[in-house]
Structures are given as C-alpha cells and as structure tokens.
Design an enzyme around this catalytic site. Structure first.
Site, short mmCIF file in Angstrom:
data_model
loop_
_atom_site.label_atom_id
_atom_site.label_comp_id
_atom_site.label_asym_id
_atom_site.label_seq_id
_atom_site.Cartn_x
_atom_site.Cartn_y
_atom_site.Cartn_z
N TYR A 136 23.50 -31.95 35.08
CA TYR A 136 24.36 -32.08 36.66
C TYR A 136 25.31 -31.08 35.98
O TYR A 136 26.60 -31.38 35.96
CB TYR A 136 24.49 -32.93 37.28
CG TYR A 136 24.87 -31.92 39.06
CD1 TYR A 136 25.15 -31.08 39.33
CD2 TYR A 136 25.17 -33.10 39.81
CE1 TYR A 136 25.57 -30.30 40.65
CE2 TYR A 136 25.48 -32.47 40.86
CZ TYR A 136 25.80 -31.63 41.48
OH TYR A 136 26.96 -30.59 42.52
N LYS A 164 19.85 -29.98 37.24
CA LYS A 164 20.31 -29.63 38.22
C LYS A 164 21.83 -27.65 38.21
O LYS A 164 22.67 -29.26 37.37
CB LYS A 164 20.67 -30.36 39.16
CG LYS A 164 21.48 -29.52 40.37
CD LYS A 164 21.87 -30.17 41.51
CE LYS A 164 21.83 -30.48 42.62
NZ LYS A 164 23.59 -30.34 42.51
N VAL A 207 17.41 -29.37 44.28
CA VAL A 207 18.75 -29.51 45.22
C VAL A 207 19.70 -28.49 45.72
O VAL A 207 19.74 -27.99 45.77
CB VAL A 207 19.42 -30.27 44.36
CG1 VAL A 207 20.29 -31.67 44.84
CG2 VAL A 207 18.41 -31.32 43.49
#
Length: 298
Positions: A136, A164, A207
C-alpha cells in the site's frame, strides 16, 4: 482467495457512535449494502477506515465483525500495516487467524525507511503469513514512496500479490505495471479519479472510498470496462466527481462520513481530533448527496 486482486473493493468506513465507539450495527449495515451492490471484495482498516486512530484490540474486533458479516460472500482484505516490522507481523498473523483473505500493508511512516529497509520489511511480513499480501503506497500521508524497482523485486515473492497505489500520480501506476509485467501481480488504483485509467493501462481494479456512498456507480466503471463499453465506463467514472469534490473540504474522512450518514447509514463522526463538517462545508456535502439522490445513482 485467488492470488489476484480484481475489481472494486470499497475502502470501508469505520462507523462510530457519537461517543466515538465502534458502531457494530452500522458496520454490518454498510457491509451488506456494499455486497448487495455487487462489489468484488471488502477492504477494511485503510486510511478512510481510520486505522491510524484505532487500537490493536479495535482493529481485531472490526476484522472479526467484517469477516463474520461477509460470511464468505466476497473476499475480505484488511489493513495490518504499522511502523515496526514486529508490530505488523504480530497483527498480520492475528488477522490471518480471524479468517481474512488478504492483507494490505501500508509502508512504514513518520520515519521514512530507505527502499532497502522497506523491501526487507515487506519480505519479513510476507514470510510470516500464508495469505496474500498487498503493498500500500500513499506517499502524501507517509512521506515515503515505494520505488517501481522495489515493487518489481517484491512481486517475485509468491504471496505478495499486488499494490494499491494512492499516490494520485498516474505515471507511478504505469511504472508499477511495467516493472511487474509477467508476474502474478495486481496493480490497483487507490485514487478514485484514476480507476478507469488504471484499468486501461493494465491494472486490475481499485480500492475506492467513493464506493461507500456510490457502490453501484464504482462497480459500473469496472463492469462496463470489462464488457468493452468504454463510454458507459467513462460516464460512471465522471459521475464520482461531485462526491470527490467534497473530500478536500474537510480532513479525511469527515466529508465522506457525513455524505454516507446523510444517505441513511449512521456511520457517525470521524474520531477526534477530526471534526464534523458544519456551515458552508456541510451545505456543499448536502448538495452533493442531493445531486445523487435526484439523479438516481448509477
């Protein structure tokens, strides 16, 4: 869970009562609302889920509730990141025992690591669990950005399955895709304005915080793109903008929480010191929500 992250995973808000305790009823309500909208998975305890102001016990309780309420209907990915490798390993292992399908691990923050330190951090975390790990990257909040070359090396690990990217920099997403091509690795958008562009560039999903309020619209971006209806995908992408325009009016996630609350799910306030929107800011959020009600989402 397949070793690929595909489709739309809402960045689940963490509902609170007015006393800032976790609101279990609203959490279940929100999870079910999203699953009914045919999201591809649930992403809990991210930035919009206020992971940074939750205790370890609260994180585990929320994880347990989300896993139980989801009941295998869609995969559950949960944020287990933190600043020390030891802390992240312990939390990741505890979350694995609770039955999550994948872990999202934010880069260490406050003291930015070197690329070598970050790579070693992720290797140790991935080796300590048997479920998929998603990197992330959100440099505006952490002061650190994973280099494409670092991501390319980490993508070779069997259970590091994606990243992400919430940098907001599309060229960064393109670099991650280029450096992981040929690996079983998903590059997913963490910036809602870049969902369609990421898919078109070879990414696999997103996301999306906006999916808390507009799940059908966000899902339509992915489904329309997959079906080859690029005009419909673009229209759905553009439809997110009025909501996104409210995000900068407050500290995260106060605007989004207020919008979702106005739509009928009592997610409550953000945890202090973040304050609820008032005055002119509140009017702008109310206007955005009314716009979607008038235009019937989707």
């Amino acid at each position: 869970m397949p070793l690929a992250i595909e489709g739309i995973y809402p960045a689940l808000l963490t509902p609170f009562t007015k006393d800032e305790e976790v609101n279990e009823t609203a959490l279940k309500q929100l999870v079910n609302r999203l699953i009914v909208a045919k999201v591809n998975g649930i992403f809990a305890l991210g930035t919009n889920g206020e992971f940074h102001v939750l205790s370890r016990e609260e994180k585990l309780n929320i994880t347990k509730m989300v896993v139980e309420e989801t009941a295998g209907r869609v995969p559950v990915m949960v944020g287990s990141g933190g600043n020390s490798t030891r802390e992240v390993i312990e939390l990741s292992q505890a979350m694995e025992k609770l039955g999550v399908d994948a872990l999202s691990v934010i880069t260490p923050y406050f003291i930015p690591p070197t690329q070598e330190e970050a790579e070693e951090h992720y290797r140790k975390v991935a080796e300590a669990v048997s479920i998929p790990v998603v990197l992330y990257n959100i440099p505006s909040k952490t002061g650190f950005s994973l280099a494409p070359e670092t991501v390319g090396r980490l993508a070779k690990m069997p259970n590091i399955v994606g990243i992400k990217d919430s940098s907001g920099d599309f060229s960064n997403i393109e670099q991650y895709i280029a450096h992981t091509r040929g690996e079983h690795f998903s590059v997913i958008a963490g910036t809602d304005s870049l969902i369609l562009k990421t898919l078109q560039a070879g990414g696999t999903g997103a996301v999306a915080a906006t999916a808390n309020l507009l799940p059908e619209t966000v899902v339509a971006i992915y489904n329309s793109w997959k079906a080859g209806d690029y005009e419909k995908a673009q229209a759905a992408q553009q439809a997110l903008q009025p909501l996104r325009d409210t995000f900068g009016l407050t500290s995260i996630p106060a605007s989004l929480k207020k919008a979702v609350e106005l739509s009928g799910i009592p997610v409550g306030p953000a945890r202090a010191p973040i304050q609820e929107p008032t005055g002119e800011v509140l009017k702008q959020i109310e206007a955005a929500v009314q716009f979607y009600k008038t235009n019937q989402e989707g």
